[in-house]
Design an enzyme around this catalytic site. Structure first.
Site, PDB file in Angstrom:
ATOM      1  N   ASP A 137      -6.613   4.300  -8.493  1.00 52.22           N
ATOM      2  CA  ASP A 137      -6.474   5.642  -9.072  1.00 52.22           C
ATOM      3  C   ASP A 137      -6.763   5.542 -10.571  1.00 52.22           C
ATOM      4  OD1 ASP A 137      -5.778   8.272  -9.560  1.00 52.22           O
ATOM      5  OD2 ASP A 137      -3.634   7.975  -9.321  1.00 52.22           O
TER       6      ASP A 137
ATOM      7  N   ARG B  82       3.739   6.772   5.398  1.00 44.94           N
ATOM      8  CA  ARG B  82       2.906   5.565   5.308  1.00 44.94           C
ATOM      9  C   ARG B  82       2.276   5.207   6.649  1.00 44.94           C
ATOM     10  NH1 ARG B  82       3.457   3.097   0.301  1.00 44.94           N
ATOM     11  NH2 ARG B  82       5.502   3.089  -0.652  1.00 44.94           N
TER      12      ARG B  82
ATOM     13  N   GLU C 195      -5.371  -3.640  -2.148  1.00 41.73           N
ATOM     14  CA  GLU C 195      -4.595  -2.492  -2.617  1.00 41.73           C
ATOM     15  C   GLU C 195      -4.917  -1.287  -1.743  1.00 41.73           C
ATOM     16  OE1 GLU C 195      -2.313  -1.063  -3.860  1.00 41.73           O
ATOM     17  OE2 GLU C 195      -2.336  -0.785  -6.008  1.00 41.73           O
ATOM     18  N   ASP C 196      -3.966  -0.364  -1.647  1.00 36.03           N
ATOM     19  CA  ASP C 196      -4.225   0.855  -0.873  1.00 36.03           C
ATOM     20  C   ASP C 196      -5.248   1.744  -1.580  1.00 36.03           C
ATOM     21  OD1 ASP C 196      -2.455   1.404  -2.967  1.00 36.03           O
ATOM     22  OD2 ASP C 196      -0.961   2.413  -1.719  1.00 36.03           O
TER      23      ASP C 196
ATOM     24  N   ASP D  29       1.900   6.792   0.463  1.00 32.72           N
ATOM     25  CA  ASP D  29       3.135   7.539   0.688  1.00 32.72           C
ATOM     26  C   ASP D  29       3.308   8.698  -0.264  1.00 32.72           C
ATOM     27  OD1 ASP D  29       3.521   5.739  -1.578  1.00 32.72           O
ATOM     28  OD2 ASP D  29       5.605   6.389  -1.523  1.00 32.72           O
TER      29      ASP D  29
ATOM     30  N   GLY E 159       1.969  -0.135  -0.309  1.00 32.37           N
ATOM     31  CA  GLY E 159       0.905   0.727   0.180  1.00 32.37           C
ATOM     32  C   GLY E 159      -0.179   0.032   0.994  1.00 32.37           C
TER      33      GLY E 159
HETATM   34  P1  IMP Z   1      -3.113   3.370 -10.380  1.00 35.64           P
HETATM   35  O1  IMP Z   1      -2.259   2.337 -11.068  1.00 35.64           O
HETATM   36  O2  IMP Z   1      -3.068   4.687 -11.093  1.00 35.64           O
HETATM   37  O3  IMP Z   1      -4.523   2.922 -10.065  1.00 35.64           O
HETATM   38  O4  IMP Z   1      -2.407   3.745  -9.033  1.00 35.64           O
HETATM   39  C1  IMP Z   1      -2.286   2.876  -8.040  1.00 35.64           C
HETATM   40  C2  IMP Z   1      -1.017   3.100  -7.254  1.00 35.64           C
HETATM   41  O5  IMP Z   1      -0.536   4.440  -7.322  1.00 35.64           O
HETATM   42  C3  IMP Z   1      -1.340   2.839  -5.837  1.00 35.64           C
HETATM   43  O6  IMP Z   1      -0.984   1.536  -5.497  1.00 35.64           O
HETATM   44  C4  IMP Z   1      -0.511   3.848  -5.084  1.00 35.64           C
HETATM   45  O7  IMP Z   1       0.721   3.290  -4.737  1.00 35.64           O
HETATM   46  C5  IMP Z   1      -0.264   4.954  -6.038  1.00 35.64           C
HETATM   47  N1  IMP Z   1      -1.158   6.115  -5.781  1.00 35.64           N
HETATM   48  C6  IMP Z   1      -2.229   6.506  -6.504  1.00 35.64           C
HETATM   49  N2  IMP Z   1      -2.811   7.586  -5.979  1.00 35.64           N
HETATM   50  C7  IMP Z   1      -2.108   7.881  -4.867  1.00 35.64           C
HETATM   51  C8  IMP Z   1      -2.237   8.900  -3.865  1.00 35.64           C
HETATM   52  O8  IMP Z   1      -3.136   9.760  -3.886  1.00 35.64           O
HETATM   53  N3  IMP Z   1      -1.310   8.872  -2.873  1.00 35.64           N
HETATM   54  C9  IMP Z   1      -0.313   7.955  -2.798  1.00 35.64           C
HETATM   55  N4  IMP Z   1      -0.148   6.984  -3.705  1.00 35.64           N
HETATM   56  C10 IMP Z   1      -1.049   6.950  -4.728  1.00 35.64           C
HETATM   57 MG    MG Z   2       0.849   1.306  -3.912  1.00 35.27          MG
END
Ligand code: IMP
Ligand code: MG
Length: 203
Positions: A125, A191, A121-122, A185, A61
């Protein structure tokens, strides 16, 4: 002639399984580019005072964000020594996090001992991915670890203390909704769309 993702960049509606979503422009590419440039200037100064930075791109990402950010840092601080590495992780299927983080390099070391590391990081979340990565990284004893995310999502499920004292540099804060574009994505699509769009469920 291809007409698909021309001026609109993404279709107005996208189906995911049996659900329909409409797409909404959230962050135009011009806004993203000027914010990334600003972050590059700040981070370039910050790491110049430390003597260099090792940028670790969290794939897939952060592909576009990390390359834009590294070049912005180098443009603003030409004398800054920048090295780069990457790690490949994934936890999402469709618009839902699986909660399971897969390290595609298995437990191959990052090679960051004694380095000033910036993870790029992208999106932040739930924070699960980064907290997993920070634990993995800290076992290698880097000098310092900070994080840059293009987008910081206001997810109510994120535990406030999840990332501890780690400094997180955020490009944009957004509401808790699923977004695509600028590296983000939907099942490996969209992407390369240059703006960021929100997917909102259709009634
Ligand atoms: P986390 O581990 O929940 O913080 O999520 C992080 C990963 O989930 C990111 O690196 C993204 O690849 C993916 N992700 C979280 N939210 C989104 C979104 O809204 N769109 C696309 N990918 C997301
Ligand atoms: Mg990602």
């Amino acid at each position: 002639m291809a007409t698909a993702l021309s001026s609109l960049e993404v279709p107005e509606r996208i189906a995911v399984g049996d659900k329909e979503y409409s797409t909404h422009l959230l962050l135009p590419s011009e806004d993203i580019q000027s914010r990334v440039d600003e972050m590059g200037a700040e981070l370039g100064e910050h790491y110049l005072s430390r003597g260099g930075v090792h940028v670790v791109t969290v794939l897939s990402g952060a592909l576009h964000f990390a390359s834009d950010l590294r070049r912005a840092m180098q443009r603003h601080t030409p004398g800054l020594p920048i090295t780069s590495g990457q790690v490949s992780l994934s936890s999402y299927t469709g618009t839902q996090s699986s909660g399971i983080i897969r390290n595609r390099h298995k437990s191959q070391p990052l090679g960051i001992q004694g380095r000033d590391v910036l993870f790029v990081e992208d999106i932040l979340d739930t924070g699960g991915t980064l907290s997993w990565l920070l634990r993995f990284a800290n076992s290698e004893e880097p000098s310092s670890v900070e994080v840059a995310v293009a987008v910081n999502k206001d997810n109510p499920d994120r535990r406030a203390d999840l990332l501890g004292e780690t400094v997180v540099h955020s490009g944009f804060k957004i509401e808790n909704e699923f977004v695509i574009g600028y590296g983000l994505d939907l099942d490996e699509r969209y992407r390369d769309v240059e703006s960021i769009y929100a997917l909102r469920p259709e009634e």
